[in-house]
Design a protein around this motif. Sequence first.
Motif, PDB file in Angstrom:
ATOM      1  N   VAL A   1     -24.178 -53.837  89.641  1.00 39.28           N
ATOM      2  CA  VAL A   1     -24.985 -53.352  88.611  1.00 39.28           C
ATOM      3  C   VAL A   1     -26.327 -53.393  88.868  1.00 39.28           C
ATOM      4  O   VAL A   1     -27.238 -54.355  89.319  1.00 39.28           O
ATOM      5  N   ARG A   2     -26.941 -52.033  88.610  1.00 37.29           N
ATOM      6  CA  ARG A   2     -28.372 -52.029  88.762  1.00 37.29           C
ATOM      7  C   ARG A   2     -28.941 -51.011  87.787  1.00 37.29           C
ATOM      8  O   ARG A   2     -28.417 -50.312  87.389  1.00 37.29           O
ATOM      9  N   ILE A   3     -30.185 -51.203  87.666  1.00 41.69           N
ATOM     10  CA  ILE A   3     -31.138 -50.489  86.920  1.00 41.69           C
ATOM     11  C   ILE A   3     -31.295 -48.992  87.769  1.00 41.69           C
ATOM     12  O   ILE A   3     -31.753 -49.150  88.731  1.00 41.69           O
ATOM     13  N   THR A   4     -31.174 -48.065  86.956  1.00 38.65           N
ATOM     14  CA  THR A   4     -31.294 -46.636  87.656  1.00 38.65           C
ATOM     15  C   THR A   4     -32.436 -45.786  87.347  1.00 38.65           C
ATOM     16  O   THR A   4     -32.985 -44.988  87.766  1.00 38.65           O
ATOM     17  N   ALA A   5     -33.079 -46.097  85.839  1.00 39.94           N
ATOM     18  CA  ALA A   5     -34.149 -45.661  85.363  1.00 39.94           C
ATOM     19  C   ALA A   5     -34.678 -46.267  84.194  1.00 39.94           C
ATOM     20  O   ALA A   5     -34.009 -47.248  83.885  1.00 39.94           O
ATOM     21  N   GLY A   6     -36.001 -45.864  84.039  1.00 38.51           N
ATOM     22  CA  GLY A   6     -36.592 -46.657  82.791  1.00 38.51           C
ATOM     23  C   GLY A   6     -37.575 -47.765  83.203  1.00 38.51           C
ATOM     24  O   GLY A   6     -37.891 -48.332  84.466  1.00 38.51           O
ATOM     25  N   GLU A   7     -38.251 -48.328  82.253  1.00 34.08           N
ATOM     26  CA  GLU A   7     -39.293 -49.185  82.403  1.00 34.08           C
ATOM     27  C   GLU A   7     -39.036 -50.601  81.297  1.00 34.08           C
ATOM     28  O   GLU A   7     -38.532 -50.306  80.306  1.00 34.08           O
ATOM     29  N   ILE A   8     -39.457 -51.788  82.007  1.00 34.87           N
ATOM     30  CA  ILE A   8     -39.156 -52.810  80.834  1.00 34.87           C
ATOM     31  C   ILE A   8     -40.872 -53.347  80.936  1.00 34.87           C
ATOM     32  O   ILE A   8     -41.278 -54.084  82.097  1.00 34.87           O
ATOM     33  N   TRP A   9     -41.458 -53.364  79.800  1.00 37.78           N
ATOM     34  CA  TRP A   9     -42.804 -53.781  79.849  1.00 37.78           C
ATOM     35  C   TRP A   9     -42.745 -55.243  79.141  1.00 37.78           C
ATOM     36  O   TRP A   9     -42.198 -55.561  78.073  1.00 37.78           O
ATOM     37  N   PHE A  10     -43.456 -56.227  79.794  1.00 37.44           N
ATOM     38  CA  PHE A  10     -43.440 -57.523  79.284  1.00 37.44           C
ATOM     39  C   PHE A  10     -44.979 -57.967  79.304  1.00 37.44           C
ATOM     40  O   PHE A  10     -45.532 -58.251  80.524  1.00 37.44           O
TER      41      PHE A  10
ATOM     42  N   GLU B   1     -49.792 -52.558  66.664  1.00 44.98           N
ATOM     43  CA  GLU B   1     -49.457 -53.710  67.211  1.00 44.98           C
ATOM     44  C   GLU B   1     -48.881 -53.631  68.770  1.00 44.98           C
ATOM     45  O   GLU B   1     -47.877 -52.869  68.744  1.00 44.98           O
ATOM     46  N   VAL B   2     -49.322 -54.259  69.915  1.00 41.18           N
ATOM     47  CA  VAL B   2     -48.864 -53.976  71.043  1.00 41.18           C
ATOM     48  C   VAL B   2     -47.774 -54.786  71.216  1.00 41.18           C
ATOM     49  O   VAL B   2     -47.615 -56.022  70.828  1.00 41.18           O
ATOM     50  N   ALA B   3     -46.466 -54.436  71.557  1.00 36.32           N
ATOM     51  CA  ALA B   3     -45.282 -55.247  71.535  1.00 36.32           C
ATOM     52  C   ALA B   3     -45.377 -56.254  72.728  1.00 36.32           C
ATOM     53  O   ALA B   3     -45.797 -55.729  74.058  1.00 36.32           O
ATOM     54  N   LEU B   4     -44.703 -57.269  72.745  1.00 38.38           N
ATOM     55  CA  LEU B   4     -44.910 -58.414  73.781  1.00 38.38           C
ATOM     56  C   LEU B   4     -43.600 -57.658  74.598  1.00 38.38           C
ATOM     57  O   LEU B   4     -43.894 -57.941  76.110  1.00 38.38           O
ATOM     58  N   LEU B   5     -42.538 -57.252  74.409  1.00 45.76           N
ATOM     59  CA  LEU B   5     -41.473 -56.671  75.241  1.00 45.76           C
ATOM     60  C   LEU B   5     -41.237 -55.295  74.749  1.00 45.76           C
ATOM     61  O   LEU B   5     -41.083 -55.139  73.423  1.00 45.76           O
ATOM     62  N   GLU B   6     -41.299 -54.201  75.653  1.00 49.52           N
ATOM     63  CA  GLU B   6     -40.835 -52.857  75.380  1.00 49.52           C
ATOM     64  C   GLU B   6     -40.123 -52.450  76.438  1.00 49.52           C
ATOM     65  O   GLU B   6     -40.659 -52.438  77.341  1.00 49.52           O
ATOM     66  N   VAL B   7     -38.970 -52.036  75.904  1.00 51.18           N
ATOM     67  CA  VAL B   7     -37.915 -51.497  77.035  1.00 51.18           C
ATOM     68  C   VAL B   7     -37.968 -49.904  76.623  1.00 51.18           C
ATOM     69  O   VAL B   7     -37.753 -49.331  75.613  1.00 51.18           O
TER      70      VAL B   7
ATOM     71  N   GLY C   1     -47.766 -56.822  79.207  1.00 54.10           N
ATOM     72  CA  GLY C   1     -48.667 -55.976  79.714  1.00 54.10           C
ATOM     73  C   GLY C   1     -48.262 -55.568  81.189  1.00 54.10           C
ATOM     74  O   GLY C   1     -49.017 -54.864  82.166  1.00 54.10           O
ATOM     75  N   ARG C   2     -47.206 -55.892  81.760  1.00 57.85           N
ATOM     76  CA  ARG C   2     -46.709 -55.921  83.150  1.00 57.85           C
ATOM     77  C   ARG C   2     -45.374 -55.179  83.063  1.00 57.85           C
ATOM     78  O   ARG C   2     -44.372 -55.426  82.193  1.00 57.85           O
ATOM     79  N   GLU C   3     -44.970 -54.267  84.180  1.00 60.47           N
ATOM     80  CA  GLU C   3     -43.943 -53.584  84.249  1.00 60.47           C
ATOM     81  C   GLU C   3     -43.137 -54.149  85.145  1.00 60.47           C
ATOM     82  O   GLU C   3     -43.199 -54.143  86.247  1.00 60.47           O
ATOM     83  N   LEU C   4     -41.983 -54.733  84.624  1.00 58.05           N
ATOM     84  CA  LEU C   4     -41.264 -55.883  85.434  1.00 58.05           C
ATOM     85  C   LEU C   4     -40.298 -55.221  86.427  1.00 58.05           C
ATOM     86  O   LEU C   4     -39.891 -55.891  87.598  1.00 58.05           O
ATOM     87  N   THR C   5     -39.723 -53.996  86.448  1.00 57.51           N
ATOM     88  CA  THR C   5     -38.650 -53.420  87.455  1.00 57.51           C
ATOM     89  C   THR C   5     -39.278 -53.218  88.439  1.00 57.51           C
ATOM     90  O   THR C   5     -38.696 -53.261  89.461  1.00 57.51           O
ATOM     91  N   ARG C   6     -40.676 -53.203  88.751  1.00 59.10           N
ATOM     92  CA  ARG C   6     -41.397 -52.904  89.848  1.00 59.10           C
ATOM     93  C   ARG C   6     -42.074 -54.138  90.414  1.00 59.10           C
ATOM     94  O   ARG C   6     -42.680 -54.061  91.372  1.00 59.10           O
ATOM     95  N   LEU C   7     -41.797 -55.113  89.775  1.00 59.47           N
ATOM     96  CA  LEU C   7     -42.492 -56.185  90.182  1.00 59.47           C
ATOM     97  C   LEU C   7     -41.790 -56.877  91.511  1.00 59.47           C
ATOM     98  O   LEU C   7     -40.621 -57.014  91.507  1.00 59.47           O
TER      99      LEU C   7
END
Length: 327
Positions: free
Chosen positions: A65-74, A3-9, A76-82
């Motif tokens: 405080v900020r995100i320095t690496a990684g991805e947040i998929w929600f 199953e594809v996750a709704l949220l994937e960090v 089907g979209r990657e949120l950190t680059r939105l």
Amino acid sequence: MTEVALLEVRNLCIAVASGGALLPVVEDVSFAVEAGRTLGIVGESGCGKSLTSLAIMGLLEGSQVRITAGEIWFAGRELTRLPAAERRAIMGDQMAMIFQEPMTSLNPVYRIGDQIVEVLRQHRTMSRRAALARAAELLALVRIPAPEERLKSYPHQLSGGMRQRVMIAMAIACDPGLLIADEPTTALDVTVQAQILDLLADLQARTGMAVVLISHDLGVIAETCQTIAVMYRGRVVESASAAGLFAEARHPYTRGLMASIPDADADCETLPAIAGRVPRIDEQIGGCAFHPRCPYAASRCTLETPVTATYPEDHFVLCHFPDEAAP
Ligand SMILES: Nc1ncnc2c1ncn2[C@@H]1O[C@H](COP(=O)(O)OP(=O)(O)O)[C@@H](O)[C@H]1O
Ligand SMILES: [Mg+2]
């Protein structure tokens, strides 16, 4: 797991800017949650649970405080680059969050009804009248008695438990796919706490939303979550299904948290807690960050950062000697 996750960090890293340096506060954190399921994140205060959830919600921008690496998929979209505008459209609509202290999120000078109407009209085109009717429905859904009357109340006229119900009503107003509940019951007494957890489970069963439930209390997490991620000092040190974790916790920190769950049947007053405290972010700790508090620490633990060991059934442990602590 197919199953594809709704949220994937994925491998999320967050740092705090401090005097020209970047201090890591969340390091290499990964987890996933599917629609209709509940993921529990547990760990003592200061382990990075709230920063992780604020990052998912897109609420870290503009601070030190900020995100320095990684991805947040929600979905089907990657949120950190939105772009920020698209990000804001998702927040409150497709994903929503509730916090420990509802008074900090409710506006004391506006009536409950007006605040729910405001949330609804931010994301939906509807008349004020229709929004008020929907607000009353939402209050009924979170089991607030006499909902029409309550719409006219101000936050200070409600008990802590009732205010948390209002916050939940606002969070689910737009029928989000994901609800993040950050210590939603920590400020409440035990009876009200159980009612709120029961309410969240009921709403989830009705709506099919995914829930991320955050608590410092493994007892709270144990009752409602299918999967659990244990955080210590910014890292996930163990994750597994709830059943797998309770059957066979392998990280000494997880076992310490388990030993700290109050036993309703025991008549002893003191809890076996884990000695010591979570290190501050500006304290440098070599090797495994848990080693100063770990009963099994060896010299290797002071020198080398552990890498994740994988067991069957999606059970992950970040420890040099995971089998030492196993039962
Ligand atoms: N705005 C901030 N500036 C500096 N440090 C912060 C900030 N927010 C949180 N921290 C630090 O980051 C660490 C993790 O915080 P947090 O995510 O709130 O932990 P938790 O929710 O697990 O209690 C803590 O050491 C905290 O002091
Ligand atoms: Mg927190």
